[in-house]
Design an enzyme around this catalytic site. Structure first.
Site, PDB file in Angstrom:
ATOM      1  N   PRO A 152       0.813  -1.225   0.000  1.00 30.02           N
ATOM      2  CG  PRO A 152      -0.963  -1.603   1.464  1.00 30.02           C
ATOM      3  CD  PRO A 152       0.352  -2.184   1.013  1.00 30.02           C
ATOM      4  CB  CYS A 153       1.477   3.613  -2.572  1.00 23.53           C
ATOM      5  SG  CYS A 153      -0.030   3.924  -3.528  1.00 23.53           S
ATOM      6  CD  GLN A 154      -3.654   3.402  -0.037  1.00 21.11           C
ATOM      7  OE1 GLN A 154      -2.615   2.789   0.214  1.00 21.11           O
ATOM      8  NE2 GLN A 154      -4.812   2.788  -0.236  1.00 21.11           N
ATOM      9  CG  ASP A 155      -0.333   5.047   5.047  1.00 22.29           C
ATOM     10  OD1 ASP A 155      -1.136   5.859   5.533  1.00 22.29           O
ATOM     11  OD2 ASP A 155      -0.593   3.841   4.897  1.00 22.29           O
ATOM     12  CG  PHE A 156       5.086   5.298   1.794  1.00 21.88           C
ATOM     13  CD1 PHE A 156       5.921   5.582   2.858  1.00 21.88           C
ATOM     14  CD2 PHE A 156       4.540   4.027   1.716  1.00 21.88           C
ATOM     15  CE1 PHE A 156       6.206   4.632   3.824  1.00 21.88           C
ATOM     16  CE2 PHE A 156       4.825   3.063   2.668  1.00 21.88           C
ATOM     17  CZ  PHE A 156       5.667   3.371   3.727  1.00 21.88           C
TER      18      PHE A 156
END
Length: 413
Positions: free
Chosen positions: A114-118
């Site tokens: 998951p990339c949302q937090d980066f």
């Protein structure tokens, strides 16, 4: 060779890794890779199979599974059983209790954790995500290793369990701008199977350099099982500057971030990507008939721009809340595609199919689905999200073919 796919979504990485799909002829550079093309009519090309086979896929999104299964059922009767709708955390916990969760004899593990937090478009909480591994909001004050920002650790656990010869992890470029996150992830991945993996320095790839008509930059991590490598491959991959013969990162095929040369093709444009697409009101393709009806809100807001029809598209985003970019703005709102406006074509946002074309999904992938046997449907808003989350198929194909062609240099029999 068997591939175990994690965070699979609707399967952009999986389609690319298997090959055998149709894409724009111009997306494949025939000067460099004519042997990749199985057949072409000058507009569309069918690329050759890679030699890789997806034997296990996984995600927590039911709509992503429904779309993935619908596509892969065309060639794989067992597609529904290959895709496991469950959190990677729960899968690993079950495996550690002795359950045979994962297949044996896995050659490659892939995963776009998951990339949302980066992402620069998000809150950028990184390792301290407020979301849990199953997508819900954490109920505790102190984020844990089970939060969304640390799910790569659970990918590492899968690698430790199945011990592939190679793993490939993908994330947003924004990860590289968060303190030392890239280096921490590289170090953590190298500790898989008690330090049994050589992780080469991660690099950012721009999709437009590989025939994808989109501004999309992604960081790619490669990890090689040390005990499976040839002596020469181990030495070469340990170098600061890896030689071309052993470099796992694919050679650029299109001149977007680099100067044009005789060998490099021009970037693929949106106009090329939309070839033969009818307007939604005239199309029989349900994915082309569906598009966001969100009104123009002024260019101070995200997603209010018109695509540049003769250049690459902006990044196809997952979390756009209906504000996907405009296929065409009216002249009153600053539209620049004059020849279409003069033909009376109306202002509208990008359709689901147009987003899929930009992400290089084949046209025989249908994203809008009625209720499946599992009582899951895929709406246009769902489709936008899962398409935006995906790895472009053609980018994944470039990665897969580069690895396939060098496989025997890397690994002992």
């Amino acid at each position: 060779m068997n591939v175990l796919s994690l965070f699979s979504g609707c399967g952009g990485m999986d389609i690319g890794f298997e090959g055998g799909f149709e894409c724009l002829d111009r997306s494949i550079n025939a000067v460099l890779h004519n042997d990749w093309i199985e057949e072409t009519n000058g507009t569309w090309a069918k690329v050759k199979a890679t030699g890789f086979k997806t034997v296990f896929a996984n995600d927590i999104r039911a709509d992503a599974k429904a779309a993935w299964v619908s596509y892969f059922l065309q060639t794989e009767p067992n597609a529904n059983n290959i895709y496991h709708l469950e959190s990677i955390v729960d899968l690993v916990k079950r495996a550690k209790l002795g359950e045979n969760v994962f297949p044996t004899k896995i050659d490659i593990v892939t995963g776009g954790f998951p990339c949302q937090d980066f992402s620069v478009s998000g809150k950028r909480l990184g390792f301290n995500s407020e979301k849990s591994h199953n997508g819900t909001v954490l109920e505790i004050d102190e984020p844990s290793v089970e939060n969304r920002g640390q799910l790569y650790i659970w990918m590492r656990e899968v690698i430790s369990i199945v011990k592939p010869k190679l793993f490939i992890a993908e994330n947003v470029k924004g990860l590289t701008n968060l303190d030392n996150v890239k280096e921490v992830i590289e170090q953590d991945f190298s500790m898989a199977a008690d330090g049994g993996y050589l992780v080469v320095p991660a690099r950012v790839l721009h999709a437009a350099d590989y025939g994808v008509p989109q501004s999309r930059e992604r960081i790619i991590f490669f990890g090689f099982k040390k005990s499976a490598l040839t002596r020469t491959a181990l030495a070469e991959l340990s170098k600061q500057n890896i030689s071309f013969e052993y470099d796992p990162y694919p050679t650029k095929t299109h001149a977007y971030t680099v100067p044009k040369t005789e060998c490099l093709a021009e970037p693929v444009s949106c106009r090329e990507a939309f070839v033969d697409l009818l307007e939604p009101s005239q199309s029989s393709d349900i994915s082309q008939t569906k598009y966001s009806k969100a009104k123009f809100m002024g260019k101070h807001c995200q997603g209010q721009a018109e695509i540049n029809i003769d250049s690459i598209a902006p990044t196809i985003r997952s979390e756009h809340h209906g504000n996907i970019e405009f296929r065409r703005l009216s002249s009153e709102n600053g539209g620049k595609i004059i020849e279409e406006l003069n033909r009376g074509l109306q202002e509208r946002r990008l359709s689901v199919r147009e987003c899929a074309r930009i992400q290089t999904f084949p046209d025989n992938y249908q994203f809008i689905l009625p209720k499946t046997e599992d009582n899951v449907s895929v709406s246009s808003s769902d489709a936008y999200k899962i398409i935006g989350n995906a790895v472009p198929c053609v980018l994944a194909y470039n990665i897969a073919m580069n690895i396939s062609e060098k496989w025997d240099r890397y690994f002992t029999r």
